[in-house]
Design an enzyme around this catalytic site. Structure first.
Site: not given
Ligand code: LLP
Length: 423
Positions: A239, A273-274, A276, A311, A343, A372
């Site tokens: 996180g 649990e990294p 990003r 994102r 579109c 991500y």
């Protein structure tokens, strides 16, 4: 710090020029820097020095085999969320003993798959899951190592869609029910109740919510121990946020200091649990300008779109966008919407962004796209998945070739009554 820098006015990934890659493989493509991943991994693990923490890379952030492999070679384990990710992590060389399996909806088949392999830990998120895991383990003659993921009811202060630790979120078991669940688990022969897990969300830019959730999880460890449970593990989740634009997330060193301070002398095996923070700033998405139009507003239309990087459309997130050929210092910057060819108006990568003059065929880079990005891509509008490239020093390699439209069509299967007509 990342390794995407201008050299003589041309954006490079480490020692490789981005226009050279674009000329060789076309656009759009994701480009990852192995040195940046290595640096981020070393900074994070350095900050945890002496804790013995197991760092399990959250494979969901970027599950390309080459990326997982880079992490595994650095010493990381893997945090997986599906049978597919488990298979990918093992294929990339992760040791089963360094794998944690998280997520609120593991199926019987996935539990059995992980039991057969013999992973380090299941992060169990509900009473039903605990009972099913027990039943499957008993059938297989195994005992499943379990941490219970608790929901501490802490607001991570991040985007609504990626906050996971408030009581109205679907994750974990409410912390005030945890005692009962551990008592139940102690009676079940197929599970070993080893620890407590917590993960309150992603892209968290403040230490306070981490501290609050760790405090609650560690308080629970104390209570459980006092009640006679042999709790040996604590899983502190992932996180930690990264700077995309103006944010100032706590540096990993500060995060590590806090983890050390809170867990000192507790005799706990820690898991992190990294995702990003390890790979986010180690990737860019390179695209080409297709058109530009000025109809009351400046629109830069590029050949990458929301299907390649969702994102901004999904979380209103900010990604810096830079020209690959550095703009002159006195270049006029005017506000533009950077949009893709899809579109729908949601296909906007940046809104009202000061951008230098650009012409068709110019290259731009969307920064901080290593986490991500590619993993959330789709083929919407029949746009094949883009290529992925990894750079190391002065070399680069295509680590996922660009999909072709024929690849895409070949995934479909005409029903028997149409096959004759097509032949
Ligand atoms: N552990 C668990 C249980 C998780 O659910 C996650 C992320 C992580 C670890 C890794 O979190 P990180 O260190 O990467 O923040 N697609 C969203 C992010 C979703 C995060 C999901 N869970 C985005 O693009 O912002």
């Amino acid at each position: 710090m990342d390794h995407f820098q201008y050299r003589h006015g041309i954006l490079h990934a480490e020692d490789v020029s981005i226009p050279d890659i674009a000329a060789a493989i076309g656009t759009p493509f994701y480009c990852y820097s192995a040195a940046t991943m290595t640096r981020h991994y070393n900074v994070l693990t350095g900050s945890l020095d002496g804790t013995g923490a197991k760092v399990c890379y959250a494979v969901k952030a970027n599950s390309n085999q080459a990326v997982i492999r880079t992490m595994v070679e650095l010493g990381a384990g893997a945090d997986v969320i599906s049978g597919g990710e488990l298979t990918r992590a093992l294929a990339a060389g992760a040791s089963p003993d360094d794998v944690v399996f998280a997520g609120p909806g593991k199926t019987r088949d996935e539990l059995a798959q992980a039991l057969a392999i013999g992973i380090y830990q299941f992060n169990v998120e509900s009473e039903q899951e605990l009972r099913l895991l027990n039943a499957v383990a008993v059938e297989m003659g195994k005992v499943a190592p379990v941490s219970i993921r608790v929901n501490p009811d802490v607001d991570a202060g991040t985007h609504e869609k990626i906050t996971t630790g408030r009581k109205q979120n679907k994750f974990g078991i409410p912390i005030d029910r945890a005692m009962d669940i551990f008592a139940l688990g102690a009676e079940l022969p197929g599970v070993a109740m080893l620890g407590v897990a917590v993960h309150i969300g992603s892209q968290i830019t403040d230490l306070a919510p981490f501290e609050e959730s760790f405090d609650r999880a560690l308080g629970l460890v104390d209570e459980l121990r006092a009640a006679g449970h042999d709790i040996r593990r604590c899983n502190l989740g992932g996180g930690l946020g990264i700077p995309y634009g103006g944010e100032t997330p706590p540096p990993p060193e500060e995060y590590g200091r806090m983890v050390k301070r809170m867990t000192a002398n507790r005799q706990l095996d820690l898991v992190l649990e990294p995702g990003r923070v390890l790979v986010g700033n180690a990737g860019i998405l390179v695209a080409r300008v297709v058109y530009e139009k000025h109809e009351g507003r400046r629109f830069i239309i590029i050949d990458a779109a929301m299907n390649d990087l969702i994102r901004p459309a999904m979380y209103d997130s900010w990604h810096d966008i830079v020209p690959v050929v550095e703009a002159a210092p006195d270049a006029p910057m005017t506000e533009a919407d950077v949009v893709g060819p899809i579109c729908e108006s949601g296909d906007t990568l940046a809104k009202g962004r000061p951008m230098p003059p650009l012409a068709p065929n110019d290259l731009i880079a969307v920064r901080s796209a290593g986490a991500y990005g590619a993993v959330m891509a789709s083929t919407y509008n029949s746009r094949p998945l883009v290529a992925e490239v990894m750079v190391r020093g002065d070399q680069y390699a295509v680590i996922r070739p660009r999909q072709t439209i024929d690849d895409l069509i070949a995934l479909d299967q005409p029903p028997p009554w149409q096959q004759a007509e097509l032949e």
